[in-house]
Design an enzyme around this catalytic site. Structure first.
Site, PDB file in Angstrom:
ATOM      1  CB  VAL A  65      -0.925   0.002   1.238  1.00 40.76           C
ATOM      2  CG1 VAL A  65      -1.551   1.368   1.442  1.00 40.76           C
ATOM      3  CG2 VAL A  65      -2.011  -1.063   1.093  1.00 40.76           C
ATOM      4  CB  SER A 147     -15.038   8.620 -19.077  1.00 42.89           C
ATOM      5  OG  SER A 147     -16.434   8.873 -19.077  1.00 42.89           O
ATOM      6  CE1 TYR A 160     -14.419  11.988 -15.154  1.00 48.16           C
ATOM      7  CE2 TYR A 160     -16.219  11.739 -16.727  1.00 48.16           C
ATOM      8  CZ  TYR A 160     -15.281  11.174 -15.871  1.00 48.16           C
ATOM      9  OH  TYR A 160     -15.199   9.812 -15.745  1.00 48.16           O
ATOM     10  CB  SER A 163      -9.955  15.736 -17.845  1.00 53.66           C
ATOM     11  OG  SER A 163     -11.002  14.878 -17.403  1.00 53.66           O
ATOM     12  CE  LYS A 164     -11.755  10.231 -16.741  1.00 54.15           C
ATOM     13  NZ  LYS A 164     -10.728   9.360 -16.131  1.00 54.15           N
ATOM     14  CB  ILE A 193     -19.143   2.112 -13.711  1.00 52.93           C
ATOM     15  CG1 ILE A 193     -18.707   1.946 -15.173  1.00 52.93           C
ATOM     16  CG2 ILE A 193     -18.831   0.867 -12.893  1.00 52.93           C
ATOM     17  CD1 ILE A 193     -19.368   0.814 -15.924  1.00 52.93           C
TER      18      ILE A 193
END
Length: 263
Positions: A65, A147, A160, A163-164, A193
């Protein structure tokens, strides 16, 4: 899927959602993991779930982690360094960390725009740079989680979408540049999703419930998707056997959402 046994993958955004699902699926195939996220408690929970999913294929010291906000350069460098120091190699980089923010082009504040670009594009760009020397050694690959918004325009989430779209172009450019080195680079482009990302982006519980209900009509297959369906697509693209001749693609995992006009 013996080809994943003892391979090493970095999964960003592994504390929840798609990243968590990808990590668990890869662990079930015997993949060693470096889990990245901002919440240590959630990362530790993902680690335990991965160990359970592996059914003994992965030992405790084969999942680490690495907590930290990847917007900070020092955390990006730390993630790569800790992974290499611990495992000695890197085979797969899964860039799953991402955020969404509501707002049209007209009203999105510059600081919100910058934050979305920093998380969704800049961190992926720099992590890719840092990972490339190690991936060249293993003939590894990169899978970016993009996306449907990178392929189609949707009102109200301007930063968004942009950016994608930038992430998809970064995928193609990197794939072209690394092809001669045997390093493949691809993206998955999910539709809606069921995760917490929209709530974190500002949706109330009521708004999100209505959004999921509407998704039954906006996705030709009649429903939103689930994390495992995306995770299996990521696995396919990360598989140097099953997808050995695939690079630079944006693979839609969206129930046909990209095929229809927004409603």
């Amino acid at each position: 899927m013996a080809q994943f046994l003892n391979k090493v993958a970095i999964v960003t955004g592994a504390s929840s959602g798609i990243g968590k699902g990808v990590a668990m699926h890869l662990a079930s195939l015997g993949c060693c993991l470096s889990l990245s996220g901002r919440n240590r408690d959630n990362l530790n929970e993902t680690r335990l779930k991965c160990l359970e999913s592996s059914n003994g294929l992965v030992k405790e010291n084969q999942i680490i982690v690495v907590e930290g906000d990847l917007v900070d350069e020092i955390n990006r460098v730390n993630l790569i360094n800790k992974t290499i120091d611990h495992f000695g190699r890197l085979d797969v980089l899964v860039n799953s960390a991402g955020i969404i923010a509501k707002g049209t082009v007209e009203v999105t504040p510059p600081d919100v725009w910058d934050k979305v670009m920093d998380v969704n594009v800049k961190t992926v760009f720099h992590l890719t740079q840092l990972a490339i020397p190690h991936l060249k050694k293993t003939k590894g690959n990169i899978v970016n989680v993009s996306s449907v918004n990178g392929l189609r325009a949707f009102a109200g989430v301007a930063a968004y979408c942009v950016s994608k779209a930038a992430l998809d172009q970064l995928t193609r450019n990197t794939a072209l540049e690394l092809a001669a080195d045997g390093v493949r680079v691809n993206s998955v482009n999910p539709g809606v999703i069921i995760t917490e990302i929209h709530k974190r982006g500002g949706m109330s519980d009521e708004e999100y419930a209505a959004f999921l209900e509407k998704s039954k009509t906006t996705h030709p297959l009649g429903r939103p998707g689930n994390v495992d369906e995306v995770a299996r697509a990521v696995r396919f693209l990360a598989d140097n056997q099953d997808s050995s001749f695939i690079t630079g693609v944006t693979l839609s995992v969206d129930g046909g959402r990209n095929l229809v006009c927004p409603r």
